[in-house]
Write an enzyme that holds these catalytic residues in place. Structure first.
Site, short mmCIF file in Angstrom:
data_model
loop_
_atom_site.label_atom_id
_atom_site.label_comp_id
_atom_site.label_asym_id
_atom_site.label_seq_id
_atom_site.Cartn_x
_atom_site.Cartn_y
_atom_site.Cartn_z
N GLU A 83 0.84 -1.20 0.00
CA GLU A 83 0.00 0.00 0.00
C GLU A 83 0.88 1.26 0.00
O GLU A 83 1.87 1.35 0.72
CB GLU A 83 -0.90 -0.01 1.24
CG GLU A 83 -1.84 1.17 1.33
CD GLU A 83 -2.67 1.17 2.61
OE1 GLU A 83 -3.71 1.85 2.64
OE2 GLU A 83 -2.27 0.49 3.59
N LYS B 248 -9.66 2.45 -2.50
CA LYS B 248 -9.95 1.88 -1.19
C LYS B 248 -11.33 2.29 -0.69
O LYS B 248 -11.67 3.48 -0.64
CB LYS B 248 -8.86 2.33 -0.21
CG LYS B 248 -8.91 1.68 1.17
CD LYS B 248 -7.67 2.11 1.95
CE LYS B 248 -7.59 1.48 3.33
NZ LYS B 248 -6.33 1.84 4.00
N CYS C 226 -5.71 -2.87 2.38
CA CYS C 226 -5.48 -2.75 3.82
C CYS C 226 -6.75 -2.86 4.64
O CYS C 226 -7.24 -3.97 4.84
CB CYS C 226 -4.72 -1.46 4.11
SG CYS C 226 -3.89 -1.49 5.73
#
Length: 302
Positions: free
Chosen positions: A41, A114, A164
Site C-alpha cells: 500500500e 480503497k 489494507c
C-alpha cells in the site's frame, strides 16, 4: 496455472528512490517466475497518514501519471501484470488511496480505490482519502450493484484488489469473489504502536492473518497480502513499526509462502483447478441464503 508474487519492503522520504527500489524488486520477482506482482500500500512514500498535515497532499499524483508511466513500461518489458498502490490526486480536493492495475502488455486496465477508510491514532486516513465509489464503465449495470468493488481479467488470471483496512470486511471479499476473482490481493500498511507491541503485538499479527485466511476459505480463492516493514518516526509520537509478515494462502487456507519482518519477495504458483475442487467440496457459494440477507444493509440491528 499462474504464478503470483508480492513484495515486502520499506519506504523512506525519497520517493524517487522508493520507485527505483520497487523496479529492482519487481525485476527480481519476475525473474523467479511471477506473472502477477503486487506492491505494498502507498508503495512510493512513507506512510504519511501518521499525522494530519496539508502539505502531505503534495505526495499525490494523477493516474495515469509519472509513476504509472514507469510501471506500464516495466510491465510491457517483463510481460507481467503489476498492481501499483499509490496516493492518487483525482481532482482538486479529491484524493484517493488507489491501486492501479496494469496488464502484461503495459495497458492500464483501471484502478481500485480503497472503500473502507480508517481513522485511528497514527492512522488518520479519513483526513486524506475520499472513499472509493462506483465507476461508470462498460460494466455500468454491474458496477452499480457492487459499489466500488472490481475485478480485472488480466493476461494470466482474473484478479481482485482490495486495500489494507478492506481486509477486515468479509463483505468486500465476498463481493469481489462473486465477481469472478481467482485471487484477492490486499496491499497493506499495518504495524505496531511500539508501546503496545509487547502486550498485543503477536495477537495483532495473528488476527490480521486469520481474517484474511478466512476470506480464502469462505470464498474458495487465493489471497496474497504484501505489507510494509520498518519503523517510521512521527514528531510528537513513538511512530509506527510496520510488522511485515506478508503471506500467500490457497483456497483451503493453507499458507503457500510467508515472510518475516525484513525485505522479502514471496512467489507462489496458483492452480485454478484447486478453486474448483475446494468449491465442489465446500459449496459455500451454492448454499448462501441470498433471500435472507437483507438485514445486512443496516449498520446495526437492535
Amino acid at each position: 496455472m499462474f504464478t503470483i508474487g508480492i513484495i515486502q519492503d520499506h519506504s523512506d522520504t525519497d520517493t524517487a528512490e522508493n520507485v527505483h527500489r520497487a523496479v529492482r524488486l519487481i525485476r527480481a520477482t519476475a525473474a523467479r517466475g511471477a506473472q502477477i506482482i503486487c506492491l505494498k500500500e502507498l508503495f512510493n512514500a512513507p506512510y504519511f497518514c501518521k499525522s494530519q498535515r496539508a502539505d502531505r497532499f503534495d505526495l499525490a499524483e494523477p493516474v495515469p501519471g509519472p509513476t504509472t508511466d514507469i510501471m506500464q513500461a516495466l510491465a510491457r518489458e517483463l510481460a507481467v501484470v503489476l498492481i501499483v498502490p499509490i496516493f492518487e490526486r483525482q481532482a482538486a480536493g479529491i484524493y484517493r488511496n488507489t491501486a492501479a492495475v496494469i496488464d502484461a502488455d503495459g495497458s492500464l486496465l483501471g484502478v481500485y480505490r480503497k472503500m473502507h477508510i480508517p481513522d485511528d491514532p497514527l492512522f488518520h486516513e479519513k483526513y486524506y482519502f475520499t472513499p472509493g465509489d462506483s465507476r461508470p464503465d462498460e460494466r455500468a449495470a454491474l458496477t452499480e450493484q457492487t459499489g466500488g468493488f472490481r475485478v480485472w481479467q488480466t493476461r494470466y488470471a482474473t484478479i481482485g484488489v482490495l486495500i489494507c483496512w478492506d481486509q477486515w470486511y468479509p463483505e468486500a471479499a465476498r463481493i469481489t469473489s462473486l465477481m469472478g476473482a481467482q485471487v484477492l490481493f490486499y496491499p497493506t500498511a499495518i504495524g505496531w504502536h511500539p508501546a503496545e507491541k509487547d502486550e498485543w503485538g503477536r495477537a495483532q499479527v495473528d488476527a490480521w492473518r486469520t481474517i484474511q485466511r478466512s476470506h480464502a476459505i469462505a470464498n474458495g480463492v487465493y489471497v496474497a497480502s504484501p505489507n510494509r516493514i520498518g519503523h517510521e518516526d512521527e514528531a510528537g509520537t513513538n511512530g509506527i513499526t510496520f510488522f511485515g509478515h506478508s503471506f500467500i494462502t490457497d483456497p483451503f487456507g493453507r499458507d503457500l509462502a510467508e515472510a518475516g519482518e525484513g525485505e522479502e519477495i514471496l512467489v507462489a504458483q496458483c492452480d485454478p483447478g484447486l478453486i474448483e475442487t475446494v468449491r465442489r467440496n465446500w459449496p459455500f457459494l451454492r448454499d448462501r441464503r441470498v433471500d435472507a440477507y437483507g438485514p445486512i444493509l443496516n449498520r446495526y440491528i437492535d
